[in-house]
Design a protein around this motif. Sequence first.
Motif, PDB file in Angstrom:
ATOM      1  N   MET A 227       0.685  -1.209  -0.003  1.00 52.47           N
ATOM      2  CA  MET A 227      -0.070  -0.039   0.069  1.00 52.47           C
ATOM      3  C   MET A 227       0.898   1.147   0.031  1.00 52.47           C
ATOM      4  N   ASN A 228       1.901   1.193   0.655  1.00 49.46           N
ATOM      5  CA  ASN A 228       3.078   2.473   0.859  1.00 49.46           C
ATOM      6  C   ASN A 228       3.686   2.643  -0.203  1.00 49.46           C
ATOM      7  N   ASN A 229       3.603   1.587  -1.176  1.00 44.15           N
ATOM      8  CA  ASN A 229       4.708   1.548  -2.479  1.00 44.15           C
ATOM      9  C   ASN A 229       4.236   1.076  -3.553  1.00 44.15           C
ATOM     10  N   PRO A 230       3.212   1.662  -3.884  1.00 47.28           N
ATOM     11  CA  PRO A 230       2.240   0.839  -5.139  1.00 47.28           C
ATOM     12  C   PRO A 230       3.141   1.214  -6.503  1.00 47.28           C
ATOM     13  N   ILE A 231       3.980   2.070  -6.693  1.00 48.33           N
ATOM     14  CA  ILE A 231       4.861   1.971  -7.914  1.00 48.33           C
ATOM     15  C   ILE A 231       5.779   1.080  -7.923  1.00 48.33           C
ATOM     16  N   ILE A 232       6.255   0.597  -6.804  1.00 51.55           N
ATOM     17  CA  ILE A 232       7.277  -0.409  -6.628  1.00 51.55           C
ATOM     18  C   ILE A 232       6.443  -1.753  -6.929  1.00 51.55           C
ATOM     19  N   SER A 233       5.522  -2.116  -6.427  1.00 54.40           N
ATOM     20  CA  SER A 233       4.741  -3.288  -6.377  1.00 54.40           C
ATOM     21  C   SER A 233       4.052  -3.581  -7.553  1.00 54.40           C
ATOM     22  N   SER A 234       4.040  -2.450  -8.281  1.00 55.55           N
ATOM     23  CA  SER A 234       3.486  -2.799  -9.723  1.00 55.55           C
ATOM     24  C   SER A 234       4.164  -1.862 -10.934  1.00 55.55           C
ATOM     25  N   GLY A 235       3.983  -0.573 -11.168  1.00 56.45           N
ATOM     26  CA  GLY A 235       4.447   0.530 -12.050  1.00 56.45           C
ATOM     27  C   GLY A 235       3.703   1.403 -12.386  1.00 56.45           C
ATOM     28  N   SER A 236       4.397   2.582 -12.837  1.00 58.76           N
ATOM     29  CA  SER A 236       3.695   3.762 -13.091  1.00 58.76           C
ATOM     30  C   SER A 236       2.592   3.925 -14.156  1.00 58.76           C
ATOM     31  N   ASP A 237       2.480   2.743 -14.652  1.00 62.52           N
ATOM     32  CA  ASP A 237       1.304   2.524 -15.851  1.00 62.52           C
ATOM     33  C   ASP A 237       0.260   1.544 -15.695  1.00 62.52           C
ATOM     34  N   ARG A 238       0.238   1.297 -14.287  1.00 64.89           N
ATOM     35  CA  ARG A 238      -0.472   0.052 -13.915  1.00 64.89           C
ATOM     36  C   ARG A 238      -1.601   0.360 -12.929  1.00 64.89           C
ATOM     37  N   ILE A 239      -2.921  -0.463 -13.157  1.00 66.00           N
ATOM     38  CA  ILE A 239      -4.036  -0.257 -12.618  1.00 66.00           C
ATOM     39  C   ILE A 239      -3.922  -0.378 -10.848  1.00 66.00           C
ATOM     40  N   ASP A 240      -2.852  -1.357 -10.499  1.00 59.02           N
ATOM     41  CA  ASP A 240      -2.850  -1.668  -9.001  1.00 59.02           C
ATOM     42  C   ASP A 240      -2.249  -0.072  -8.576  1.00 59.02           C
ATOM     43  N   TYR A 241      -1.247   0.574  -9.238  1.00 59.67           N
ATOM     44  CA  TYR A 241      -0.694   1.873  -8.837  1.00 59.67           C
ATOM     45  C   TYR A 241      -1.816   2.864  -8.770  1.00 59.67           C
ATOM     46  N   LYS A 242      -2.424   3.039  -9.859  1.00 60.87           N
ATOM     47  CA  LYS A 242      -3.478   3.949  -9.951  1.00 60.87           C
ATOM     48  C   LYS A 242      -4.697   3.743  -8.948  1.00 60.87           C
ATOM     49  N   ILE A 243      -4.956   2.778  -8.282  1.00 63.56           N
ATOM     50  CA  ILE A 243      -5.854   2.557  -7.444  1.00 63.56           C
ATOM     51  C   ILE A 243      -5.324   2.839  -5.918  1.00 63.56           C
ATOM     52  N   MET A 244      -4.315   2.346  -5.613  1.00 64.47           N
ATOM     53  CA  MET A 244      -3.788   2.362  -4.351  1.00 64.47           C
ATOM     54  C   MET A 244      -3.122   4.070  -4.215  1.00 64.47           C
ATOM     55  N   SER A 245      -2.699   4.467  -5.189  1.00 67.34           N
ATOM     56  CA  SER A 245      -2.244   5.955  -4.857  1.00 67.34           C
ATOM     57  C   SER A 245      -3.341   6.704  -4.626  1.00 67.34           C
ATOM     58  N   ARG A 246      -4.550   6.208  -5.385  1.00 71.02           N
ATOM     59  CA  ARG A 246      -5.843   7.219  -5.191  1.00 71.02           C
ATOM     60  C   ARG A 246      -6.276   7.147  -3.748  1.00 71.02           C
ATOM     61  N   TYR A 247      -6.212   5.878  -3.229  1.00 76.07           N
ATOM     62  CA  TYR A 247      -6.624   5.789  -1.827  1.00 76.07           C
ATOM     63  C   TYR A 247      -5.769   5.164  -1.094  1.00 76.07           C
ATOM     64  N   PRO A 248      -4.764   6.029  -0.730  1.00 73.23           N
ATOM     65  CA  PRO A 248      -3.605   5.418   0.299  1.00 73.23           C
ATOM     66  C   PRO A 248      -4.260   5.016   1.715  1.00 73.23           C
TER      67      PRO A 248
END
Length: 334
Positions: A227-248
């Motif tokens: 949750m704290n590192n969504p860009i690490i656990s997925s990537g800057s273009d990934r839906i995982d990152y988009k969701i978790m960065s929107r709702y930290p």
Amino acid sequence: MSVLVSTYRGEVLDLFTTGTIAVSDAAGKLLYSIGDTSKIAFARSSAKLMQAMVPIYTGASGHYGFTEREVAQICASHSGEAVHVETIRGIFQKIGLDESYLQCGTHYPFKEDVAQSMKDRGEPALPIHNNCSGKHAGMLACAQFLGEDLDSYYRLEHPHQQRIIDTIADICGYARDKIQLGLDGCGVPVHAMPVERFAYGFARLCRPESLPEKYQDAAAQVVTAVMNNPIISSGSDRIDYKIMSRYPGEVVVKSGADGYFAGGLPKQGIGFALKTDDGNAALRNIVLIELLHQIGVIPEADLPYFAPEHKVFHYNHKGELASESRAVFQLERH
């Protein structure tokens, strides 16, 4: 079969995507569902958080001093960006091994511009660019720490893979001998069980106190790290990152190949898993966004932010709109 997404060409229903969704609490109660939640499905990379718990509870992570970012990387299906490659190389430096030990196979980075830049420069893809290389680094770390064979760490008979099976069975409350095994894209065993059991497992990750004591700290660590590192656990273009960065801090999600996705709401102690039968990633993502909307994570006001994922438009070779795919399901509340 339950239809989750319909694709319309003009006003005519042209295609449809069937599948299953299960939403569970940490006591094993099914809260919402659609389709046959007893359906056996391979969780694929959605199981990576559970797999990443093994080097934590065995002591390997603490011994090597892995940071939260490095734990997130071990959980990742990464896009092969510079930050991912650098983090994984940092893990190898800590454990005293080099990349030649990776047995995950090779592909160019998921992020298209990164892959194209490499090709333009004539750079070959390396195993470290494989989206699963962080997971494999974690497996090697555990084998190294415990003095086990490093060349066969990825094989089913290796003690590390056996620990992973035990861990997934314990977390999901599913008999070990009922877990069906296959081979994943990166060469390690992959695990199949009812969709509802995997949703339950994710709910327990979000409520670590519901787990046996040996797993509690590891569960808390992986969920927090992702949750704290969504860009690490997925990537800057990934839906995982988009969701978790929107709702930290509100939601943890983990994609899986061929139509699988899982996640949970830590504050509510809720887990979910979904599987689309056609395995189409774009249509799976439509289901994910609609699911998160229906269970209250994504409010109506935020749906335009997720418009590219929530409705998928298909264009012909002239650039004209040919068809549109959209969610058509309503979760059943139990």
